[in-house]
Scaffold this motif. Sequence first.
Motif, PDB file in Angstrom:
ATOM      1  N   ILE A 139      -2.776   0.206  15.023  1.00 11.23           N
ATOM      2  CA  ILE A 139      -2.561  -0.221  13.644  1.00 11.23           C
ATOM      3  C   ILE A 139      -1.254   0.386  13.174  1.00 11.23           C
ATOM      4  N   THR A 140      -0.410  -0.430  12.603  1.00 17.79           N
ATOM      5  CA  THR A 140       0.857   0.068  12.086  1.00 17.79           C
ATOM      6  C   THR A 140       0.901  -0.134  10.581  1.00 17.79           C
ATOM      7  N   GLN A 141       1.465   0.846   9.904  1.00 17.89           N
ATOM      8  CA  GLN A 141       1.674   0.778   8.472  1.00 17.89           C
ATOM      9  C   GLN A 141       3.141   1.115   8.205  1.00 17.89           C
ATOM     10  N   SER A 142       3.708   0.370   7.312  1.00 12.53           N
ATOM     11  CA  SER A 142       5.091   0.668   6.951  1.00 12.53           C
ATOM     12  C   SER A 142       5.309   0.444   5.467  1.00 12.53           C
ATOM     13  N   PRO A 143       6.243   1.208   4.882  1.00 13.18           N
ATOM     14  CA  PRO A 143       6.924   2.355   5.483  1.00 13.18           C
ATOM     15  C   PRO A 143       6.039   3.598   5.463  1.00 13.18           C
ATOM     16  N   LYS A 144       6.500   4.689   6.036  1.00 16.75           N
ATOM     17  CA  LYS A 144       5.738   5.939   6.037  1.00 16.75           C
ATOM     18  C   LYS A 144       5.779   6.588   4.652  1.00 16.75           C
ATOM     19  N   TYR A 145       6.949   6.538   4.018  1.00 17.12           N
ATOM     20  CA  TYR A 145       7.128   7.064   2.661  1.00 17.12           C
ATOM     21  C   TYR A 145       7.740   5.955   1.806  1.00 17.12           C
ATOM     22  N   LEU A 146       7.290   5.873   0.564  1.00 20.45           N
ATOM     23  CA  LEU A 146       7.766   4.839  -0.344  1.00 20.45           C
ATOM     24  C   LEU A 146       7.888   5.427  -1.739  1.00 20.45           C
ATOM     25  N   PHE A 147       9.032   5.166  -2.339  1.00 25.36           N
ATOM     26  CA  PHE A 147       9.278   5.681  -3.692  1.00 25.36           C
ATOM     27  C   PHE A 147       9.561   4.499  -4.602  1.00 25.36           C
ATOM     28  N   ARG A 148       8.919   4.476  -5.769  1.00 23.14           N
ATOM     29  CA  ARG A 148       9.110   3.387  -6.726  1.00 23.14           C
ATOM     30  C   ARG A 148       9.139   3.945  -8.140  1.00 23.14           C
ATOM     31  N   LYS A 149       9.768   3.167  -8.991  1.00 23.19           N
ATOM     32  CA  LYS A 149       9.771   3.503 -10.410  1.00 23.19           C
ATOM     33  C   LYS A 149       8.534   2.898 -11.052  1.00 23.19           C
ATOM     34  N   GLU A 150       8.069   3.570 -12.079  1.00 21.21           N
ATOM     35  CA  GLU A 150       6.921   3.070 -12.834  1.00 21.21           C
ATOM     36  C   GLU A 150       7.226   1.668 -13.355  1.00 21.21           C
ATOM     37  N   GLY A 151       6.220   0.783 -13.305  1.00 22.62           N
ATOM     38  CA  GLY A 151       6.398  -0.570 -13.812  1.00 22.62           C
ATOM     39  C   GLY A 151       6.750  -1.577 -12.737  1.00 22.62           C
ATOM     40  N   GLN A 152       7.023  -1.101 -11.513  1.00 21.37           N
ATOM     41  CA  GLN A 152       7.366  -2.003 -10.417  1.00 21.37           C
ATOM     42  C   GLN A 152       6.143  -2.243  -9.541  1.00 21.37           C
ATOM     43  N   ASN A 153       5.990  -3.480  -9.075  1.00 20.36           N
ATOM     44  CA  ASN A 153       4.977  -3.761  -8.066  1.00 20.36           C
ATOM     45  C   ASN A 153       5.546  -3.354  -6.706  1.00 20.36           C
ATOM     46  N   VAL A 154       4.658  -2.961  -5.798  1.00 21.41           N
ATOM     47  CA  VAL A 154       5.089  -2.595  -4.452  1.00 21.41           C
ATOM     48  C   VAL A 154       4.039  -3.060  -3.452  1.00 21.41           C
ATOM     49  N   THR A 155       4.490  -3.567  -2.304  1.00 23.98           N
ATOM     50  CA  THR A 155       3.577  -4.070  -1.277  1.00 23.98           C
ATOM     51  C   THR A 155       3.632  -3.178  -0.043  1.00 23.98           C
ATOM     52  N   LEU A 156       2.459  -2.725   0.395  1.00 29.57           N
ATOM     53  CA  LEU A 156       2.326  -1.899   1.593  1.00 29.57           C
ATOM     54  C   LEU A 156       1.854  -2.776   2.744  1.00 29.57           C
ATOM     55  N   SER A 157       2.504  -2.582   3.877  1.00 32.28           N
ATOM     56  CA  SER A 157       2.213  -3.412   5.037  1.00 32.28           C
ATOM     57  C   SER A 157       1.154  -2.772   5.935  1.00 32.28           C
ATOM     58  N   CYS A 158       0.281  -3.591   6.520  1.00 22.71           N
ATOM     59  CA  CYS A 158      -0.680  -3.134   7.524  1.00 22.71           C
ATOM     60  C   CYS A 158      -0.845  -4.237   8.569  1.00 22.71           C
ATOM     61  N   GLU A 159      -0.567  -3.890   9.818  1.00 18.85           N
ATOM     62  CA  GLU A 159      -0.684  -4.839  10.927  1.00 18.85           C
ATOM     63  C   GLU A 159      -1.513  -4.206  12.043  1.00 18.85           C
ATOM     64  N   GLN A 160      -2.383  -5.029  12.680  1.00 21.69           N
ATOM     65  CA  GLN A 160      -3.145  -4.519  13.813  1.00 21.69           C
ATOM     66  C   GLN A 160      -3.101  -5.520  14.962  1.00 21.69           C
ATOM     67  N   ASN A 161      -3.089  -4.997  16.188  1.00 19.54           N
ATOM     68  CA  ASN A 161      -3.120  -5.864  17.372  1.00 19.54           C
ATOM     69  C   ASN A 161      -4.321  -5.535  18.236  1.00 19.54           C
ATOM     70  N   LEU A 162      -5.397  -5.121  17.574  1.00 14.40           N
ATOM     71  CA  LEU A 162      -6.647  -4.768  18.252  1.00 14.40           C
ATOM     72  C   LEU A 162      -7.617  -5.941  18.309  1.00 14.40           C
ATOM     73  N   ASN A 163      -7.209  -7.075  17.750  1.00 16.60           N
ATOM     74  CA  ASN A 163      -8.072  -8.257  17.652  1.00 16.60           C
ATOM     75  C   ASN A 163      -9.334  -7.981  16.831  1.00 16.60           C
ATOM     76  N   HIS A 164      -9.204  -7.071  15.868  1.00 14.16           N
ATOM     77  CA  HIS A 164     -10.322  -6.737  14.998  1.00 14.16           C
ATOM     78  C   HIS A 164     -10.475  -7.763  13.884  1.00 14.16           C
ATOM     79  N   ASP A 165     -11.725  -8.071  13.537  1.00 13.89           N
ATOM     80  CA  ASP A 165     -11.984  -9.018  12.458  1.00 13.89           C
ATOM     81  C   ASP A 165     -11.846  -8.375  11.080  1.00 13.89           C
TER      82      ASP A 165
END
Lengths: 113, 111
Positions: free
Chosen positions: A4-30
């Motif tokens: 399972i990979t998550q990116s980025p490791k560290y993320l900095f944002r200003k208040e009021g901004q939306n932010v999207t965190l990534s999660c990908e897996q290649n384990l063929n998990h449902d």
Amino acid sequence: DGGITQSPKYLFRKEGQNVTLSCEQNLNHDAMYWYRQDPGQGLRLIYYSQIVNDFQKGDIAEGYSVSREKKESFPLTVTSAQKNPTAFYLCASSSGTGGYEQYFGPGTRLTVT
Amino acid sequence: QKEVEQNSGPLSVPEGAIASLNCTYSDRGSQSFFWYRQYSGKSPELIMFIYSNGDKEDGRFTAQLNKASQYVSLLIRDSQPSDSATYLCAATRGAGTALIFGKGTTLSVSS
């Protein structure tokens, strides 16, 4: 390598901004899951998905949104409506059928100022 | 509110001793139970899972489950300084796949 990979490791944002965190897996998990961890606390469930195009709210879904368009991917958006977004965000997956063991990605540490 | 309770510790044991970590859960419908190890700043790592009453052994680790008492434990034999970490107990929410986590017990093994 499967995992399972998550990116980025560290993320900095200003208040009021939306932010999207990534999660990908290649384990063929449902099933895939998003948790939040605050200092000295256990993991709290935000959202989870047991199948593509379907997901359920966890205990603390307010201020977050997710999508599950592909089996391999489960991105989490932290919206400006989330009052205390600074935390360690963990994504996990499990096979979903016959095995409930969840395996975690390395996490994303989000800081909002 | 379904809960998983753990003593936060710290639990301190000398190298070579047996460390005993305990957990209770409130949801009688929980089917499966898990122990994760988490080093500071890292993500949790699955070390044991148990589905049936009784003991399950894997190397230096033994998980014990008593559904009547709603009690789960983890024994670590021959504790090593590298075992120093926070141990998270988790239970399934009823018969589903989502988990409820305890807040964790911090274990410190001194050499």
